[in-house]
Enzyme design. Structure first.
Site, mmCIF file in Angstrom:
data_model
loop_
_atom_site.group_PDB
_atom_site.id
_atom_site.type_symbol
_atom_site.label_atom_id
_atom_site.label_comp_id
_atom_site.label_asym_id
_atom_site.label_seq_id
_atom_site.Cartn_x
_atom_site.Cartn_y
_atom_site.Cartn_z
ATOM 1 C CE1 TYR A 1 -3.252 -2.840 0.105
ATOM 2 C CE2 TYR A 1 -3.658 -2.387 2.409
ATOM 3 C CZ TYR A 1 -3.924 -3.109 1.269
ATOM 4 O OH TYR A 1 -4.880 -4.107 1.301
HETATM 5 N N1 LIG Z 1 -6.660 -8.088 0.605
HETATM 6 C C1 LIG Z 1 -6.937 -7.361 -0.429
HETATM 7 O O1 LIG Z 1 -6.638 -7.711 -1.564
HETATM 8 C C2 LIG Z 1 -7.601 -6.027 -0.232
HETATM 9 C C3 LIG Z 1 -8.120 -5.327 -1.321
HETATM 10 C C4 LIG Z 1 -8.766 -4.115 -1.074
HETATM 11 C C5 LIG Z 1 -8.851 -3.617 0.223
HETATM 12 N N2 LIG Z 1 -8.297 -4.313 1.257
HETATM 13 C C6 LIG Z 1 -8.404 -3.845 2.654
HETATM 14 O O2 LIG Z 1 -9.739 -3.427 2.883
HETATM 15 C C7 LIG Z 1 -9.742 -2.069 3.337
HETATM 16 C C8 LIG Z 1 -10.978 -1.363 2.882
HETATM 17 O O3 LIG Z 1 -11.011 -1.297 1.470
HETATM 18 P P1 LIG Z 1 -11.880 -0.193 0.745
HETATM 19 O O4 LIG Z 1 -11.319 1.152 0.998
HETATM 20 O O5 LIG Z 1 -12.027 -0.625 -0.660
HETATM 21 O O6 LIG Z 1 -13.245 -0.368 1.579
HETATM 22 P P2 LIG Z 1 -14.739 0.100 1.525
HETATM 23 O O7 LIG Z 1 -15.132 0.168 2.957
HETATM 24 O O8 LIG Z 1 -15.496 -0.778 0.609
HETATM 25 O O9 LIG Z 1 -14.725 1.564 0.869
HETATM 26 C C9 LIG Z 1 -14.202 2.643 1.576
HETATM 27 C C10 LIG Z 1 -14.544 3.963 0.897
HETATM 28 O O10 LIG Z 1 -15.937 4.191 0.971
HETATM 29 C C11 LIG Z 1 -16.186 5.558 1.280
HETATM 30 N N3 LIG Z 1 -16.877 5.621 2.570
HETATM 31 C C12 LIG Z 1 -16.625 4.893 3.673
HETATM 32 N N4 LIG Z 1 -17.512 5.174 4.624
HETATM 33 C C13 LIG Z 1 -18.358 6.093 4.116
HETATM 34 C C14 LIG Z 1 -19.477 6.775 4.617
HETATM 35 N N5 LIG Z 1 -19.951 6.539 5.844
HETATM 36 N N6 LIG Z 1 -20.093 7.684 3.812
HETATM 37 C C15 LIG Z 1 -19.654 7.912 2.564
HETATM 38 N N7 LIG Z 1 -18.591 7.288 2.034
HETATM 39 C C16 LIG Z 1 -17.947 6.391 2.803
HETATM 40 C C17 LIG Z 1 -14.854 6.256 1.307
HETATM 41 O O11 LIG Z 1 -14.662 6.687 -0.033
HETATM 42 P P3 LIG Z 1 -14.135 8.176 -0.392
HETATM 43 O O12 LIG Z 1 -12.761 8.198 0.135
HETATM 44 O O13 LIG Z 1 -14.227 8.200 -1.875
HETATM 45 O O14 LIG Z 1 -15.044 9.125 0.321
HETATM 46 C C18 LIG Z 1 -13.897 5.131 1.593
HETATM 47 O O15 LIG Z 1 -12.607 5.359 1.088
HETATM 48 C C19 LIG Z 1 -8.431 -1.484 2.825
HETATM 49 O O16 LIG Z 1 -8.019 -0.351 3.572
HETATM 50 C C20 LIG Z 1 -7.495 -2.660 2.971
HETATM 51 O O17 LIG Z 1 -7.047 -2.744 4.308
HETATM 52 C C21 LIG Z 1 -7.695 -5.510 1.047
#
Ligand SMILES: NC(=O)c1ccc[n+]([C@@H]2O[C@H](COP(=O)([O-])OP(=O)(O)OC[C@H]3O[C@@H](n4cnc5c(N)ncnc54)[C@H](OP(=O)(O)O)[C@@H]3O)[C@@H](O)[C@H]2O)c1
Length: 321
Positions: A57
């Site tokens: 990351y």
């Molecule tokens: N193992 C893997 O291959 C893998 C792959 C992907 C992710 N991950 C892990 O999973 C974690 C989460 O991934 P993700 O960021 O894709 O997760 P997500 O929870 O699906 O999406 C998060 C995004 O949603 C928006 N958001 C979150 N809460 C909100 C709310 N209450 N109201 C409005 N918008 C909201 C924000 O976007 P905006 O910033 O655009 O506002 C935030 O960046 C990562 O940090 C990582 O640790 C792992």
């Protein structure tokens, strides 16, 4: 906050895990330490004790930020990181060989300013390294005290079962968790991986529980989707935004409206009702963490669950290599 065991392991984790992939400086949707610090503080204040990052990351910057913001509470938190991804262009700068894992754990610990991590995860399957080599190396890391537990991330269920059976046969440390892609708009893991993990006592810690933000309500059918994440997270646009995804989203929005909560909270409440240990949420504002933690109190009845699931159409696999 609710705390539960991480699968069959003894360690207790909060039912919300804070993902730290959004901390870094290599894309416009990510935030640097000045904005990450209050997000991590808010999570700690609300009882979150589980944090997930990875060496890849922002090429290590996420681990640096996570470590710096957690160092004062190191012994109270469960810190997870990952290995496998490309850390450079040279041979041996990716994958799950003994050589690469041994180098990467050192690098991760240095960036995190820690002498051990609590959960060391393989980010994907390595088709070019025998799983025995990887498992023996991970077992060595556990014995050396460099990690407390080991976990895995997106792969095919046959691969994961092969790894579990191999560690059992050789008497090596066993994966305690599976970090896979699972949310209301992507449910393919219900076919094989989730039943396997439940049968094997492996904790489920799904990533992108909000579909990278698709399920939050900020993206409307036919709308103008010019957010930093839509424009700079290159895997985001092709994964969702199809008519059938909007069908699921609109039902989520309708349930949210009836209950007086946000679509994000319904999406998280749904995944929490599906028997997972802790969704790994992404946040770029403190309010995202507040909303996520409050989603733990939402009760969905069988009728709500049926409505939320009814519109889903099977998707091509997203996440495995
Ligand atoms: N193992 C893997 O291959 C893998 C792959 C992907 C992710 N991950 C892990 O999973 C974690 C989460 O991934 P993700 O960021 O894709 O997760 P997500 O929870 O699906 O999406 C998060 C995004 O949603 C928006 N958001 C979150 N809460 C909100 C709310 N209450 N109201 C409005 N918008 C909201 C924000 O976007 P905006 O910033 O655009 O506002 C935030 O960046 C990562 O940090 C990582 O640790 C792992």
């Amino acid at each position: 906050m609710q705390y539960v065991n991480l699968g069959a392991a003894g360690v207790k984790v909060s039912r919300i895990c804070l993902g730290c992939m959004s901390f870094g400086n290599d894309a416009s949707w990510k935030v640097e330490i000045d904005q990450a610090r209050p997000i991590i503080k808010k999570a700690l204040d609300l009882g979150v004790n589980f944090f997930d990052t990875a060496n890849v990351y922002a090429l290590g910057r996420s681990e640096e930020i996570t470590g710096e913001c957690l160092k004062a509470v190191r012994d109270e938190v469960v810190v997870a990181t990952k290995v496998w991804g490309l850390m450079g262009e040279k041979p041996n700068q990716s994958g799950l060989s003994r050589l690469h894992i041994m180098q990467q754990i050192k690098g991760s610990l240095k960036r995190l300013q820690m002498d051990h991590v609590d959960l060391y995860q393989i980010h994907r399957w390595d088709y070019e390294t025998p799983i025995q080599e990887t498992l023996r190396t991970l077992d060595d890391l556990v014995r050396q005290g460099l990690t407390r537990y080991i976990g895995a991330s997106s792969m095919f269920a046959w691969q994961f079962l092969k790894a579990l059976e191999t560690s059992d046969r050789l008497g090596l440390a066993r994966f305690v968790s599976m970090q896979n892609h699972y949310n209301l708009a992507y449910r393919e893991e219900e076919r094989e991986m989730i039943p396997l993990c439940k049968a094997e006592g492996v904790g489920l810690i799904p990533w992108s529980p909000l579909g990278r933000g698709f399920l939050t309500g900020k993206y409307k059918r036919g709308g103008d989707w010019k957010t930093p994440r839509y424009e700079s997270d290159k895997v985001f646009p092709p994964r969702f935004f199809k008519p059938e995804d909007f069908d699921v989203l609109e039902e989520t929005e309708a349930v949210a409206k009836e209950k007086g909560v946000t679509p994000s909270q319904i999406a998280l409440a749904w995944v929490l009702h599906k028997g997972v240990t802790a969704p790994i949420i992404g946040a770029t504002k403190t309010q995202h963490v507040e909303e996520a933690v409050a989603a733990l109190d939402i009760k969905l009845n069988p009728n709500d669950m049926e409505r939320l699931e009814a519109k889903y159409k099977p998707h091509p696999i997203i996440g495995h290599e």
